[in-house]
Each structure stands twice: as C-alpha cells, then as structure tokens.
Scaffold this motif. Structure first.
Motif, PDB file in Angstrom:
ATOM      1  N   THR A  60       0.830  -1.208   0.000  1.00 51.67           N
ATOM      2  CA  THR A  60       0.000   0.000   0.000  1.00 51.67           C
ATOM      3  C   THR A  60       0.862   1.254   0.000  1.00 51.67           C
ATOM      4  N   VAL A  61       1.819   1.328   0.898  1.00 48.64           N
ATOM      5  CA  VAL A  61       2.689   2.492   1.004  1.00 48.64           C
ATOM      6  C   VAL A  61       3.625   2.599  -0.201  1.00 48.64           C
ATOM      7  N   GLU A 182      -3.133   9.414   3.695  1.00 44.40           N
ATOM      8  CA  GLU A 182      -2.864   8.043   4.133  1.00 44.40           C
ATOM      9  C   GLU A 182      -3.752   7.621   5.297  1.00 44.40           C
ATOM     10  N   ASP A 185      -7.080   6.109   4.547  1.00 41.68           N
ATOM     11  CA  ASP A 185      -7.067   4.883   3.755  1.00 41.68           C
ATOM     12  C   ASP A 185      -6.999   3.679   4.697  1.00 41.68           C
ATOM     13  N   TYR A 188      -3.891   1.539   4.264  1.00 36.43           N
ATOM     14  CA  TYR A 188      -2.686   2.113   4.870  1.00 36.43           C
ATOM     15  C   TYR A 188      -2.678   1.886   6.375  1.00 36.43           C
ATOM     16  N   ARG A 189      -3.803   2.141   7.026  1.00 36.66           N
ATOM     17  CA  ARG A 189      -3.857   1.972   8.482  1.00 36.66           C
ATOM     18  C   ARG A 189      -3.586   0.526   8.875  1.00 36.66           C
ATOM     19  N   GLU A 191      -1.709  -1.589   7.134  1.00 33.03           N
ATOM     20  CA  GLU A 191      -0.285  -1.843   6.905  1.00 33.03           C
ATOM     21  C   GLU A 191       0.559  -1.199   8.002  1.00 33.03           C
ATOM     22  N   ASP A 283       6.935   9.719   4.089  1.00 36.81           N
ATOM     23  CA  ASP A 283       5.518   9.822   3.723  1.00 36.81           C
ATOM     24  C   ASP A 283       5.285  10.883   2.652  1.00 36.81           C
ATOM     25  N   GLU A 286       5.516   8.996  -0.550  1.00 41.50           N
ATOM     26  CA  GLU A 286       4.546   7.929  -0.777  1.00 41.50           C
ATOM     27  C   GLU A 286       3.261   8.414  -1.447  1.00 41.50           C
TER      28      GLU A 286
END
Length: 334
Positions: A60-61, A182, A185, A188-189, A191, A283, A286
């Motif tokens: 994801t990231v 992020e 999402d 994302y959370r 991951e 970040d 990303e």
C-alpha cells in the motif's frame, strides 16, 4: 549466526567469503521503510548478491517498490562501508541482469589492504547510527557539517538540497497532505498497524519506544499511532533549529532509486560521524500530491527520493529498533 549450506562450512570459507558474510550482517543495520529490512544476501566465494525480498514489500505504502529499492540501496552502501572499513576493495555491479529485476547488486572482493581512515570512521558510525525521532536540541547545525552531507550524497550519484526556511513551509504542507491522504485509507492503516504492532520478540518493524511524541514541530512527523489518545498538555514547539533536506536524483529509474539508497546511507553515516542526528521522512514521497510539492521545491532539478530532518541530538535515551539475525537474511554457499 549466518546460514551456511553445509556443516562446519564456516571454518572452510575463504577470507573474502567471511568478510562478505560479516558485511552482509552489518548491512542489516541500514535504515529501511518501516524497518521492513526487505533484502536477502546470497554469498559464494568472493561474490555477494543483494536481492529484494518481495514478501517484505509494503504494497500500500510502496506499490511500485521505490522505497524497497531505496532501502536495499542503503543496505548495499552499509555492506560496502563494512568491507572498506576492514581494508577490502570491491567492484559492484548494480542491477546486472535485466531478466532478474530482484537482483539489485553483485559485490565482488577484488583486493585486500589497509583500510583508509575515512572508511573506518564510517564503519564505526554504522554501529552508532539510529533513526532519531526525538526533539532536537536548540542548537544550530554547523554549516561545514551540512557541506559534508551534500558531498556524501554527490559521491553516491545523488544530490542533497538543504531547504531554506521559507521552503520548510512547503515541506510541512506536503507532510500534512500525505498524512491526510494516508490516514483516511483503511489499507494504509492496516499496513501501518502490521509494522508498528509486531509480536513480542520480533526483530523488525517500528517499536513504540522509537515513535515521535506529538509535540508541535515545523514539519510534522508520521503519526505511528493514529488510534492513540493525544496528550492534552500544552507543548512548546520543538525542532526549532532542525535542518530539512531533500535527497534527489537526476532521473527516476530503479537504478536511481538504488543510488538514492546508497546516498541516504552515506548521508546518515556522515551525519553520525559529525555527531548529528537524523530521521528520514518518507511519507512525503509515498503520496503523489505530496511528492509533487517536493518536485516544485526542486524547481525541476530532479526527482525527490526522500526528505530528511537533521539536527543536534537532544537529551534522553535513544531507543533502537531491532534487526533480523544473519541466519534470517544471509545464505553462504560452499
């Protein structure tokens, strides 16, 4: 321990093989996205192969593997530094096989001699360097040290742009935009939670004791605990004397991503040698919208690979993230 393919093989290895194995283990101290350590080493005779471990890619990231490649580039530079620090000269082929994109590099030992003083200093810095998310001291970073950091990046084929105070506002905006995108999402959370909530005894991921506290800063750091309850106490602004920089390359290919990782390692080790602390800010890379803001800061000069926060270390203990053992990442053939 290092994984050998036959019993008692450790005693039978050539000096170059043993040196490569030790360097591969030392390279495990390199920084990586979420401390994922997405690499493997395969060693035979006087050659070490650095390979991507795609099982550790953050899908994801980092869906295109850019930050995985940067992380492996940092490990490559750490290994080169470890070898140079004990006097071994090497030849490196980067991305040598178009048919095998997960083979990032081959390191061949070509000679042995006396280590140079600069190499020894960087080798020592490898044992001392840690990502430092603590507030920095209210002390200015010496300009000569910043020049050394820029030179370290250039030597590895990348560039380091030290941001002017007026540019830090744009970097802060990029960090806010990245966090806003992020944290909304759920993938994302999930991951983030997977890599910050590792089980007891895990030797990867980001342990809570290394996370940043939520003090006001010129550039906010990644929120590693988005479900946590913020401290209601009022905090002073910290990192007032921090310097911020963008590490960038001329083009944007996997070869550049690998070079950026080598440059990141060189900059961080040089900062440690200068008794400075640093933490990468990824970040802002990303999220495409945030990355475009960094491109604007570079005025078309190149492609941003990672941002950096640099300063004089503050007080208090510095927690370190665990690393995987040699047996988990290094295979030595006989």
């Amino acid at each position: 321990m290092i994984q050998f393919t036959e019993p008692r093989a450790a005693r039978q290895q050539r000096p170059a093989t043993r040196a490569l194995a030790k360097a591969a283990v030392a390279a495990g101290r390199a920084p990586s996205i979420f401390n994922s350590q997405p690499w493997r080493w395969c060693i035979a005779d006087d050659v070490a192969q650095l390979r991507a471990d795609r099982d550790r890619q953050l899908t994801t990231v980092d869906p295109d593997g850019r930050l995985l490649t940067v992380s492996c580039g940092a490990a490559l530079h750490h290994a080169r530094t470890a070898l140079a620090g004990v006097g071994f000269a090497t030849h490196v082929d980067r991305l040598p096989d178009p048919g095998d994109p997960d083979l990032f590099a081959r390191i061949r030992v070509v000679d042995a001699g006396e280590p140079q003083r600069a190499a020894v200093r960087l080798q020592l810095a490898m044992a001392l360097r840690h990502t430092d998310r603590r507030p920095f001291a209210d002390v200015e970073v010496p300009p000569p040290a910043l020049r050394r950091l820029r030179e370290a990046a250039e030597e590895q084929g990348a560039h380091l742009r030290i941001l002017r105070p007026e540019d830090v506002v744009t970097l802060a905006a990029a960090a806010v935009a990245a966090a806003g995108t992020e944290l909304t999402d759920p993938l994302y959370r999930a991951e983030l939670s997977a890599w910050t909530g590792r089980p007891a005894g895990a030797r990867d991921g980001i342990p809570p004791e290394t996370a940043a506290h939520p003090e006001p800063r010129p550039v906010p750091l990644r929120n590693l605990d988005p479900g946590g309850v913020p401290d209601p106490a009022t905090h002073d602004v910290v990192d007032r004397y921090a310097c911020y920089a963008i590490l960038y390359t001329d083009t944007d290919t996997p070869v550049d991503w690998l070079a950026a990782g080598e440059a990141l390692s060189a900059v961080l080790l040089t900062a440690t040698d200068e008794r400075l602390a640093a933490s990468p800010i990824s970040d802002v890379i990303e999220v495409p919208a945030a990355r475009r803001l960094l491109c604007d800061l570079l005025d078309g000069a190149g492609y941003p690979m990672v941002a950096l926060r640099i300063g004089v270390p503050g007080d208090g203990p510095l927690a370190a993230a665990a690393r995987r053992t040699g047996a988990e990442v290094v295979d030595v053939a006989t």
